[in-house]
Design a protein around this motif. Sequence first.
Motif, mmCIF file in Angstrom:
data_model
loop_
_atom_site.group_PDB
_atom_site.id
_atom_site.type_symbol
_atom_site.label_atom_id
_atom_site.label_comp_id
_atom_site.label_asym_id
_atom_site.label_seq_id
_atom_site.Cartn_x
_atom_site.Cartn_y
_atom_site.Cartn_z
ATOM 1 N N LEU A 113 0.830 -1.203 0.000
ATOM 2 C CA LEU A 113 0.000 0.000 0.000
ATOM 3 C C LEU A 113 0.870 1.262 0.000
ATOM 4 O O LEU A 113 0.615 2.225 -0.713
ATOM 5 N N LEU A 114 1.936 1.213 0.804
ATOM 6 C CA LEU A 114 2.815 2.376 0.896
ATOM 7 C C LEU A 114 3.487 2.638 -0.445
ATOM 8 O O LEU A 114 3.532 3.773 -0.931
ATOM 9 N N GLU A 115 4.000 1.564 -1.033
ATOM 10 C CA GLU A 115 4.671 1.722 -2.322
ATOM 11 C C GLU A 115 3.707 2.206 -3.396
ATOM 12 O O GLU A 115 4.102 2.832 -4.365
ATOM 13 N N TYR A 116 2.461 1.880 -3.203
ATOM 14 C CA TYR A 116 1.436 2.296 -4.157
ATOM 15 C C TYR A 116 1.097 3.781 -3.976
ATOM 16 O O TYR A 116 1.019 4.540 -4.940
ATOM 17 N N THR A 117 0.942 4.191 -2.709
ATOM 18 C CA THR A 117 0.443 5.530 -2.425
ATOM 19 C C THR A 117 1.523 6.608 -2.533
ATOM 20 O O THR A 117 1.282 7.689 -3.092
ATOM 21 N N ALA A 118 2.712 6.300 -2.011
ATOM 22 C CA ALA A 118 3.737 7.341 -1.893
ATOM 23 C C ALA A 118 4.067 8.026 -3.219
ATOM 24 O O ALA A 118 4.101 9.269 -3.272
ATOM 25 N N PRO A 119 4.298 7.286 -4.304
ATOM 26 C CA PRO A 119 4.591 7.990 -5.572
ATOM 27 C C PRO A 119 3.433 8.860 -6.041
ATOM 28 O O PRO A 119 3.653 9.935 -6.617
ATOM 29 N N LEU A 120 2.209 8.405 -5.753
ATOM 30 C CA LEU A 120 1.048 9.220 -6.136
ATOM 31 C C LEU A 120 1.036 10.538 -5.376
ATOM 32 O O LEU A 120 0.789 11.605 -5.946
ATOM 33 N N VAL A 121 1.319 10.438 -4.070
ATOM 34 C CA VAL A 121 1.390 11.659 -3.269
ATOM 35 C C VAL A 121 2.475 12.567 -3.815
ATOM 36 O O VAL A 121 2.273 13.775 -4.011
ATOM 37 N N PHE A 122 3.627 11.965 -4.099
ATOM 38 C CA PHE A 122 4.738 12.740 -4.633
ATOM 39 C C PHE A 122 4.338 13.453 -5.921
ATOM 40 O O PHE A 122 4.519 14.668 -6.073
ATOM 41 N N GLY A 123 3.748 12.698 -6.846
ATOM 42 C CA GLY A 123 3.354 13.287 -8.131
ATOM 43 C C GLY A 123 2.331 14.401 -7.951
ATOM 44 O O GLY A 123 2.430 15.461 -8.574
ATOM 45 N N THR A 124 1.359 14.159 -7.058
ATOM 46 C CA THR A 124 0.304 15.149 -6.839
ATOM 47 C C THR A 124 0.881 16.459 -6.325
ATOM 48 O O THR A 124 0.631 17.541 -6.875
ATOM 49 N N VAL A 125 1.684 16.339 -5.248
ATOM 50 C CA VAL A 125 2.230 17.550 -4.624
ATOM 51 C C VAL A 125 3.231 18.232 -5.553
ATOM 52 O O VAL A 125 3.228 19.466 -5.694
ATOM 53 N N PHE A 126 4.058 17.435 -6.216
ATOM 54 C CA PHE A 126 5.070 17.975 -7.117
ATOM 55 C C PHE A 126 4.409 18.810 -8.221
ATOM 56 O O PHE A 126 4.777 19.973 -8.459
ATOM 57 N N ALA A 127 3.424 18.230 -8.878
ATOM 58 C CA ALA A 127 2.767 18.945 -9.975
ATOM 59 C C ALA A 127 2.098 20.220 -9.467
ATOM 60 O O ALA A 127 2.196 21.283 -10.092
ATOM 61 N N ALA A 128 1.447 20.112 -8.296
ATOM 62 C CA ALA A 128 0.727 21.272 -7.776
ATOM 63 C C ALA A 128 1.693 22.390 -7.404
ATOM 64 O O ALA A 128 1.446 23.566 -7.689
ATOM 65 N N VAL A 129 2.822 22.001 -6.788
ATOM 66 C CA VAL A 129 3.788 23.022 -6.379
ATOM 67 C C VAL A 129 4.412 23.693 -7.612
ATOM 68 O O VAL A 129 4.557 24.922 -7.668
ATOM 69 N N LEU A 130 4.759 22.873 -8.609
ATOM 70 C CA LEU A 130 5.308 23.449 -9.847
ATOM 71 C C LEU A 130 4.311 24.423 -10.468
ATOM 72 O O LEU A 130 4.673 25.525 -10.893
ATOM 73 N N ALA A 131 3.058 23.997 -10.495
ATOM 74 C CA ALA A 131 2.025 24.864 -11.080
ATOM 75 C C ALA A 131 1.949 26.175 -10.323
ATOM 76 O O ALA A 131 1.871 27.259 -10.916
ATOM 77 N N LEU A 132 2.025 26.069 -8.996
ATOM 78 C CA LEU A 132 1.938 27.270 -8.162
ATOM 79 C C LEU A 132 3.125 28.192 -8.431
ATOM 80 O O LEU A 132 2.976 29.416 -8.553
ATOM 81 N N LEU A 133 4.328 27.590 -8.534
ATOM 82 C CA LEU A 133 5.532 28.396 -8.782
ATOM 83 C C LEU A 133 5.424 29.144 -10.102
ATOM 84 O O LEU A 133 5.906 30.268 -10.231
ATOM 85 N N MET A 134 4.799 28.512 -11.081
ATOM 86 C CA MET A 134 4.645 29.202 -12.374
ATOM 87 C C MET A 134 3.527 30.236 -12.308
ATOM 88 O O MET A 134 3.634 31.322 -12.871
ATOM 89 N N ALA A 135 2.449 29.877 -11.618
ATOM 90 C CA ALA A 135 1.248 30.727 -11.701
ATOM 91 C C ALA A 135 1.351 31.983 -10.837
ATOM 92 O O ALA A 135 0.939 33.062 -11.270
ATOM 93 N N VAL A 136 1.915 31.869 -9.619
ATOM 94 C CA VAL A 136 1.843 33.006 -8.695
ATOM 95 C C VAL A 136 2.534 34.266 -9.231
ATOM 96 O O VAL A 136 1.928 35.347 -9.230
ATOM 97 N N PRO A 137 3.792 34.157 -9.709
ATOM 98 C CA PRO A 137 4.416 35.394 -10.213
ATOM 99 C C PRO A 137 3.628 36.022 -11.353
ATOM 100 O O PRO A 137 3.438 37.250 -11.379
ATOM 101 N N VAL A 138 3.156 35.181 -12.270
ATOM 102 C CA VAL A 138 2.389 35.720 -13.394
ATOM 103 C C VAL A 138 1.093 36.354 -12.898
ATOM 104 O O VAL A 138 0.723 37.468 -13.301
ATOM 105 N N ALA A 139 0.432 35.648 -11.974
ATOM 106 C CA ALA A 139 -0.849 36.164 -11.468
ATOM 107 C C ALA A 139 -0.657 37.490 -10.756
ATOM 108 O O ALA A 139 -1.422 38.439 -10.967
ATOM 109 N N VAL A 140 0.386 37.580 -9.927
ATOM 110 C CA VAL A 140 0.639 38.836 -9.204
ATOM 111 C C VAL A 140 0.950 39.945 -10.208
ATOM 112 O O VAL A 140 0.473 41.077 -10.071
#
Lengths: 259, 323
Positions: free
Chosen positions: B78-105
């Motif tokens: 279960l851990l091996e199944y979930t952990a990469p998903l969590v990683f991918g989810t947070v990674f993509a969201a953080v990258l998106a935020l890093l790109m979006a916030v400066p442009v949005a501001v």
Amino acid sequence: MAQAINVEDLNIYYSEFLAVENVNVTIQPRSVTALIGPSGCGKSTFLRTLNRMHEVIPGAYATGSVEIEGANIYGSGVDPVNVRRRVGMVFQKPNPFPTMSIRDNVLAGVKLNNQRISRSTADELVESSLRGANLWEEVKDRLDKPGMGLSGGQQQRLCIARAIAVKPEVILMDEPCSALDPISTLAIEDLIHEMKQDFTIVIVTHNMQQASRVSDRTGFFNIAGTGKPGHLIEIDETEKMFTNPENKQTEDYISGRFG
Amino acid sequence: MSTSAAATPTPQKQSDPPETKARTAKRPGDLIFSGLSIGSGLLIFLTLLLVAVFLTIRSLPAIQSSREVTGDADAVSLLEYTAPLVFGTVFAAVLALLMAVPVAVGIALFISHFAPRRLATPLGFMIDLLAAVPSVVFGLWGGVWLVPRLEPLYMWLNTYLGWIPLFAGEPSAPMRNLATASVVLAVMILPIITAVSREVFLQTPRLQEEAALALGATRFETIRTVVLPFGRSGVVSASMLGLGRALGETMAVLMVLSPGSSFSLHILEVGRHNSIAANIASQSAEATPDVMARLIFTGLVLFVITFVINAIARAVVARSTQG
Ligand SMILES: Nc1ncnc2c1ncn2[C@@H]1O[C@H](COP(=O)(O)OP(=O)(O)OP(=O)(O)O)[C@@H](O)[C@H]1O
Ligand SMILES: [Mg+2]
């Protein structure tokens, strides 16, 4: 340091509305000039044309000339930013920067334009500016506390310290005491007295005792009716203005107020 | 009445408070309003609780038999199944935020402080409209239009900036990688961050801005010394709104990302990442009960992540409004 201000044929507009018409006046260096007059006659509007703050309001502009040190601040190629560095301003309501400490508030104007100053120069400037605003003794132990933590009167003196820290030639004050108690008001009036040794000061006030206490010369603005432009009716030595004015309107206004 | 009250002051005092209390409580408007607000507050709380309980109960089988799931080609815990998903989810969201916030501001500042009013109003309106576009549309746009157009950029990044781990690896067309997913997410969350930031910037006290201008600040300096400090907490909460949306976004990610399972930092490589929401959406239709329990468990994890991020955002906002 302090400079005379020479205003010629100044007309001041808010879009199409002519708010103040045809002002001609010379303001002496190292003196305090008070501007009085009924509400809405254009005192603030006129004051704000002396450092080109008027034009930050959308649609607002002025025609004519305002010369400081012989150069027209409305001349082509003059950067209003530079004008405002030479002509400081203190507002009706104390407005220290809320996110900054007392020290940073004093240094705010100096740090603009990415000017770098050494720690020791900064310390000296903070002390001399706060001393110049009669605030040093009260705040010297809490320079790193937020400026908003001070009382209203202290905040206003902090704003004065902030204005004199950039070493302007002229300081404009728009009813600087109207939000303050009598004690703080006296403190600021004393301060204005001392400051005129270094600066040319123009102060708008509704309080005629204040005008007679602090100023060397007094100018009276009046307005013929709502929607009409304001005029500078008379300007003269303060003592003469309050005892023996030339103009009937001035006399009416002054005697009306004094009962 | 008054004489008796004077004679016996103590009972009078005691009987006074309940009387006034009863009088205020009897106002029907107050009663209805307080009933409604307490009721809806409870309802929200109850709904959240029910969702949490449902997620926990239904994922219990997966937690208990955390060994392996049969039916999957490569059986993992279960851990091996979930952990990469969590990683991918947070990674993509953080990258998106890093790109979006400066442009949005930047856009928000442009609308609030630079654009002439004739331009600012329609621009603001357009941004609000963009916020209402459904995510499927962004997904379609990303998958069909954006993927081929990003390819040259990715190749360039890979060739010249490949020494940075983010751009390392071997990208291959079609570029359905985490980078593209993040770009689409960034575009999706841009409007909401812009709209909220603009609102905050517009509320900067006039007197503060004039204080800076009168000191000889340029427009840019005024923004730096007054507008941005004033709007900081607003931008943070706007970003957290955006982050929440990016974390939970399903369709757009599903439509632009070739799924994979790893902790790879190489965002240009295809088939290396996946997000929790997209994974649930793609797997749940034909899931065995075992797999379903796992999916629900990942859903629970997403629920918790969103909660934690919200709490952090609140703490940040509370601190910056104090200071
Ligand atoms: N931002 C503005 N836009 C349009 N008109 C304005 C603006 N500010 C002031 N006015 C107008 O200009 C005229 C002069 O106003 P001003 O504020 O200079 O008066 P004042 O003499 O300072 O009055 P007070 O003593 O009440 O402060 C008034 O008719 C006022 O309505
Ligand atoms: Mg005024």
